[in-house]
Design a protein around this motif. Structure first.
Motif, PDB file in Angstrom:
ATOM      1  N   GLU A   1      -4.917   6.397   9.988  1.00  8.57           N
ATOM      2  CA  GLU A   1      -5.756   7.442  10.584  1.00  8.57           C
ATOM      3  C   GLU A   1      -4.927   8.414  11.417  1.00  8.57           C
ATOM      4  O   GLU A   1      -5.101   9.631  11.327  1.00  8.57           O
ATOM      5  N   VAL A   2      -4.035   7.880  12.249  1.00 11.09           N
ATOM      6  CA  VAL A   2      -3.187   8.736  13.091  1.00 11.09           C
ATOM      7  C   VAL A   2      -2.270   9.589  12.221  1.00 11.09           C
ATOM      8  O   VAL A   2      -2.102  10.792  12.459  1.00 11.09           O
ATOM      9  N   PHE A   3      -1.682   8.998  11.186  1.00 13.81           N
ATOM     10  CA  PHE A   3      -0.846   9.761  10.266  1.00 13.81           C
ATOM     11  C   PHE A   3      -1.658  10.856   9.577  1.00 13.81           C
ATOM     12  O   PHE A   3      -1.172  11.964   9.376  1.00 13.81           O
ATOM     13  N   ASP A   4      -2.902  10.545   9.215  1.00 13.00           N
ATOM     14  CA  ASP A   4      -3.770  11.524   8.570  1.00 13.00           C
ATOM     15  C   ASP A   4      -4.065  12.697   9.499  1.00 13.00           C
ATOM     16  O   ASP A   4      -4.115  13.844   9.067  1.00 13.00           O
ATOM     17  N   GLN A   5      -4.236  12.431  10.784  1.00 14.47           N
ATOM     18  CA  GLN A   5      -4.475  13.501  11.755  1.00 14.47           C
ATOM     19  C   GLN A   5      -3.308  14.472  11.817  1.00 14.47           C
ATOM     20  O   GLN A   5      -3.493  15.646  12.138  1.00 14.47           O
ATOM     21  N   ARG A   6      -2.135  13.994  11.503  1.00 15.64           N
ATOM     22  CA  ARG A   6      -0.934  14.838  11.524  1.00 15.64           C
ATOM     23  C   ARG A   6      -0.545  15.335  10.130  1.00 15.64           C
ATOM     24  O   ARG A   6       0.459  16.005   9.955  1.00 15.64           O
ATOM     25  N   GLY A   7      -1.357  14.987   9.133  1.00 15.73           N
ATOM     26  CA  GLY A   7      -1.109  15.486   7.780  1.00 15.73           C
ATOM     27  C   GLY A   7       0.010  14.792   7.035  1.00 15.73           C
ATOM     28  O   GLY A   7       0.537  15.335   6.063  1.00 15.73           O
ATOM     29  N   ILE A   8       0.372  13.582   7.449  1.00 19.55           N
ATOM     30  CA  ILE A   8       1.492  12.894   6.800  1.00 19.55           C
ATOM     31  C   ILE A   8       1.096  11.575   6.141  1.00 19.55           C
ATOM     32  O   ILE A   8       1.955  10.854   5.635  1.00 19.55           O
ATOM     33  N   ALA A   9      -0.198  11.232   6.138  1.00 16.79           N
ATOM     34  CA  ALA A   9      -0.635   9.944   5.586  1.00 16.79           C
ATOM     35  C   ALA A   9      -0.308   9.810   4.105  1.00 16.79           C
ATOM     36  O   ALA A   9       0.119   8.738   3.654  1.00 16.79           O
ATOM     37  N   ASP A  10      -0.501  10.867   3.348  1.00 17.74           N
ATOM     38  CA  ASP A  10      -0.320  10.777   1.892  1.00 17.74           C
ATOM     39  C   ASP A  10       1.089  10.354   1.488  1.00 17.74           C
ATOM     40  O   ASP A  10       1.264   9.613   0.535  1.00 17.74           O
ATOM     41  N   ARG A  11       2.096  10.794   2.210  1.00 13.39           N
ATOM     42  CA  ARG A  11       3.468  10.423   1.827  1.00 13.39           C
ATOM     43  C   ARG A  11       3.728   8.935   2.021  1.00 13.39           C
ATOM     44  O   ARG A  11       4.521   8.339   1.319  1.00 13.39           O
ATOM     45  N   PHE A  12       3.049   8.322   2.993  1.00 17.02           N
ATOM     46  CA  PHE A  12       3.185   6.877   3.185  1.00 17.02           C
ATOM     47  C   PHE A  12       2.326   6.101   2.197  1.00 17.02           C
ATOM     48  O   PHE A  12       2.747   5.091   1.655  1.00 17.02           O
ATOM     49  N   LEU A  13       1.102   6.572   1.976  1.00 14.81           N
ATOM     50  CA  LEU A  13       0.201   5.892   1.047  1.00 14.81           C
ATOM     51  C   LEU A  13       0.730   5.924  -0.380  1.00 14.81           C
ATOM     52  O   LEU A  13       0.509   4.994  -1.153  1.00 14.81           O
ATOM     53  N   ALA A  14       1.447   6.982  -0.743  1.00 15.72           N
ATOM     54  CA  ALA A  14       2.013   7.089  -2.087  1.00 15.72           C
ATOM     55  C   ALA A  14       3.102   6.040  -2.331  1.00 15.72           C
ATOM     56  O   ALA A  14       3.374   5.675  -3.468  1.00 15.72           O
ATOM     57  N   GLU A  15       3.716   5.534  -1.255  1.00 14.48           N
ATOM     58  CA  GLU A  15       4.801   4.559  -1.380  1.00 14.48           C
ATOM     59  C   GLU A  15       4.304   3.121  -1.471  1.00 14.48           C
ATOM     60  O   GLU A  15       5.061   2.227  -1.804  1.00 14.48           O
ATOM     61  N   GLY A  16       3.044   2.894  -1.146  1.00 15.59           N
ATOM     62  CA  GLY A  16       2.579   1.517  -1.055  1.00 15.59           C
ATOM     63  C   GLY A  16       1.401   1.204  -1.940  1.00 15.59           C
ATOM     64  O   GLY A  16       0.975   2.002  -2.771  1.00 15.59           O
ATOM     65  N   GLN A  17       0.876   0.027  -1.739  1.00 20.37           N
ATOM     66  CA  GLN A  17      -0.283  -0.457  -2.477  1.00 20.37           C
ATOM     67  C   GLN A  17      -1.434  -0.595  -1.485  1.00 20.37           C
ATOM     68  O   GLN A  17      -1.320  -1.279  -0.472  1.00 20.37           O
ATOM     69  N   THR A  18      -2.569   0.046  -1.772  1.00 24.94           N
ATOM     70  CA  THR A  18      -3.732  -0.015  -0.903  1.00 24.94           C
ATOM     71  C   THR A  18      -4.392  -1.378  -1.017  1.00 24.94           C
ATOM     72  O   THR A  18      -4.577  -1.892  -2.116  1.00 24.94           O
ATOM     73  N   VAL A  19      -4.743  -1.966   0.129  1.00 20.25           N
ATOM     74  CA  VAL A  19      -5.406  -3.266   0.148  1.00 20.25           C
ATOM     75  C   VAL A  19      -6.652  -3.201   1.017  1.00 20.25           C
ATOM     76  O   VAL A  19      -6.666  -2.526   2.034  1.00 20.25           O
ATOM     77  N   GLN A  20      -7.701  -3.858   0.601  1.00 18.33           N
ATOM     78  CA  GLN A  20      -8.963  -3.875   1.338  1.00 18.33           C
ATOM     79  C   GLN A  20      -9.056  -5.052   2.308  1.00 18.33           C
ATOM     80  O   GLN A  20      -9.926  -5.088   3.141  1.00 18.33           O
ATOM     81  N   VAL A  21      -8.199  -6.022   2.186  1.00 20.69           N
ATOM     82  CA  VAL A  21      -8.314  -7.224   2.994  1.00 20.69           C
ATOM     83  C   VAL A  21      -7.096  -7.362   3.895  1.00 20.69           C
ATOM     84  O   VAL A  21      -5.964  -7.195   3.461  1.00 20.69           O
ATOM     85  N   ALA A  22      -7.349  -7.645   5.153  1.00 19.66           N
ATOM     86  CA  ALA A  22      -6.301  -7.956   6.120  1.00 19.66           C
ATOM     87  C   ALA A  22      -6.478  -9.423   6.512  1.00 19.66           C
ATOM     88  O   ALA A  22      -7.401 -10.084   6.042  1.00 19.66           O
ATOM     89  N   ALA A  23      -5.617  -9.926   7.388  1.00 19.88           N
ATOM     90  CA  ALA A  23      -5.753 -11.321   7.825  1.00 19.88           C
ATOM     91  C   ALA A  23      -5.441 -11.427   9.306  1.00 19.88           C
ATOM     92  O   ALA A  23      -4.655 -10.660   9.854  1.00 19.88           O
ATOM     93  N   PHE A  24      -6.095 -12.377   9.952  1.00 18.98           N
ATOM     94  CA  PHE A  24      -5.828 -12.695  11.343  1.00 18.98           C
ATOM     95  C   PHE A  24      -5.710 -14.205  11.442  1.00 18.98           C
ATOM     96  O   PHE A  24      -6.644 -14.931  11.075  1.00 18.98           O
ATOM     97  N   ALA A  25      -4.566 -14.677  11.888  1.00 19.04           N
ATOM     98  CA  ALA A  25      -4.304 -16.119  12.012  1.00 19.04           C
ATOM     99  C   ALA A  25      -4.590 -16.850  10.701  1.00 19.04           C
ATOM    100  O   ALA A  25      -5.165 -17.926  10.679  1.00 19.04           O
ATOM    101  N   GLY A  26      -4.236 -16.217   9.589  1.00 18.63           N
ATOM    102  CA  GLY A  26      -4.405 -16.831   8.287  1.00 18.63           C
ATOM    103  C   GLY A  26      -5.797 -16.719   7.698  1.00 18.63           C
ATOM    104  O   GLY A  26      -6.037 -17.168   6.588  1.00 18.63           O
ATOM    105  N   THR A  27      -6.715 -16.096   8.438  1.00 19.96           N
ATOM    106  CA  THR A  27      -8.086 -15.933   7.952  1.00 19.96           C
ATOM    107  C   THR A  27      -8.255 -14.545   7.342  1.00 19.96           C
ATOM    108  O   THR A  27      -8.048 -13.550   8.030  1.00 19.96           O
TER     109      THR A  27
END
Length: 114
Positions: free
Chosen positions: A54-80
């Motif tokens: 979100e912060v990168f998007d506010q500065r107009g630079i999110a796309d260059r980072f997102l293009a390098e990676g794989q989007t994921v819908q799931v995160a984890a906290f303490a293995g959950t």
């Protein structure tokens, strides 16, 4: 060495982002970094969280980072697993980029010393 309005100790992600924000606001910024090069041993910054995107998007630079990676819908906290797909944000995802070194450079409008 010349004088600057702000001197930031450390050219890591936080220092670079702060320098970039201050430079955009017209503040004379210098970054002081103890490492002689940008090369780092091991794996660093393997992914981005939703708020960072979100912060990168506010500065107009999110796309260059997102293009390098794989989007994921799931995160984890303490293995959950956590489903973040319904977060109230434009970017309800994380991004895994799989980089092994940092190649960030000083933001435009800032000086850097090693």
């Amino acid at each position: 060495m010349t004088e600057h309005a702000v001197v930031i100790a450390g050219g890591g992600p936080t220092g670079l982002m702060l320098a970039g924000e201050l430079a955009l606001a017209g503040v004379d910024v210098a970054i002081v970094e103890r490492r002689a090069s940008q090369d780092l041993p091991g794996s660093r910054a393997g992914g981005l969280h939703s708020r960072t995107i979100e912060v990168f998007d506010q500065r107009g630079i999110a796309d260059r980072f997102l293009a390098e990676g794989q989007t994921v819908q799931v995160a984890a906290f303490a293995g959950t697993p956590l489903d973040i797909s319904d977060f109230p944000t434009r970017h309800p995802t994380g991004s895994g980029c799989g980089r092994t070194t940092s190649s960030a450079s000083s933001p435009a409008g800032s000086a850097s010393w090693r």
